[in-house]
Design a protein around this motif. Structure first.
Motif, PDB file in Angstrom:
ATOM      1  N   LYS A 166      -1.885  10.937  -4.723  1.00  0.00           N
ATOM      2  CA  LYS A 166      -0.505  10.811  -5.188  1.00  0.00           C
ATOM      3  C   LYS A 166       0.506  11.482  -4.269  1.00  0.00           C
TER       4      LYS A 166
ATOM      5  N   ASN B 201       5.299  13.844  -3.987  1.00  0.00           N
ATOM      6  CA  ASN B 201       4.713  12.902  -4.909  1.00  0.00           C
ATOM      7  C   ASN B 201       5.244  11.514  -4.577  1.00  0.00           C
ATOM      8  N   VAL B 202       4.359  10.535  -4.510  1.00  0.00           N
ATOM      9  CA  VAL B 202       4.747   9.177  -4.112  1.00  0.00           C
ATOM     10  C   VAL B 202       5.819   8.622  -5.043  1.00  0.00           C
ATOM     11  N   ARG B 203       5.739   8.916  -6.319  1.00  0.00           N
ATOM     12  CA  ARG B 203       6.706   8.396  -7.290  1.00  0.00           C
ATOM     13  C   ARG B 203       8.104   8.987  -7.098  1.00  0.00           C
ATOM     14  N   SER B 204       8.207  10.120  -6.442  1.00  0.00           N
ATOM     15  CA  SER B 204       9.521  10.735  -6.241  1.00  0.00           C
ATOM     16  C   SER B 204      10.238  10.206  -4.997  1.00  0.00           C
TER      17      SER B 204
ATOM     18  N   ARG C  26      11.999   7.231  -2.988  1.00  0.00           N
ATOM     19  CA  ARG C  26      12.632   5.940  -3.270  1.00  0.00           C
ATOM     20  C   ARG C  26      11.879   4.803  -2.576  1.00  0.00           C
ATOM     21  N   PRO C  27      11.656   3.689  -3.262  1.00  0.00           N
ATOM     22  CA  PRO C  27      10.942   2.556  -2.647  1.00  0.00           C
ATOM     23  C   PRO C  27      11.644   2.022  -1.392  1.00  0.00           C
TER      24      PRO C  27
END
Length: 175
Positions: free
Chosen positions: A33, A59-62, A64-65
């Protein structure tokens, strides 16, 4: 305005050179992650690669895409933006060398024959330059002549014109 990416001032561990050229390529590494991302820079003397940290153990989710897409696409605008980011500069202990990486756009030279010239200087990027050099190039004068005009009071500004500036300023030149 900038004409190319500035050189990165950092000591090379292979040859002791102090200049790197940003390659414009990123290396992204994910471990479960967590994600790391680096901007790759090449030594101008020996070609050794240095990694400038952009993301570290995030963290990958934090992330921005859009940023991830730009990193994977090796976006040149992202490279330019990250090099000028003070956080990236401080984290990697680097400085930028803007010599021969900018140009002056004066909008023509028809204004130089007037008695009094009021000039407003705007930077399209935060490029640290010496105002004396900028004024000399823009007005077709030598730097010594610009210095002489300053001491005679014929070149005045609200900001100090000695040293370096990276923000806009105005000055008045009286001939």
């Amino acid at each position: 305005m900038p004409t190319c990416l500035p050189l990165v001032r950092r000591r090379c561990h292979a040859c002791a050179s102090e200049r790197f050229r940003a390659s414009g390529k990123f290396r992204v590494n994910a471990n479960h992650k967590l994600i790391d991302a680096w901007l790759l820079a090449l030594c101008t003397a020996c070609g050794e690669t240095a990694k400038l940290t952009v993301l570290e153990r995030m963290n990958v989710r934090s992330v921005r895409p859009e940023l991830l897409d730009r990193l994977h696409d090796n976006d040149p605008a992202l490279t330019a933006g990250l090099l000028q980011d003070p956080i990236v500069q401080r984290r990697n202990r680097i400085a930028l060398d803007w010599d021969n990486a900018w140009r002056l756009d004066t909008g023509g030279s028809d204004h130089l024959d007037r008695e009094v010239i009021d000039v407003s200087v705007h930077f399209s990027a935060r490029i640290p330059v010496r105002p004396v050099r900028l004024i000399a190039e823009g007005c077709g004068l030598s730097r010594a002549e610009v210095e002489r005009l300053m001491t005679e009071g014929k070149l005045v500004s609200a900001v100090r014109l000695s040293g370096k500036l990276s923000g806009g300023f105005t000055f008045t030149l009286k001939r």
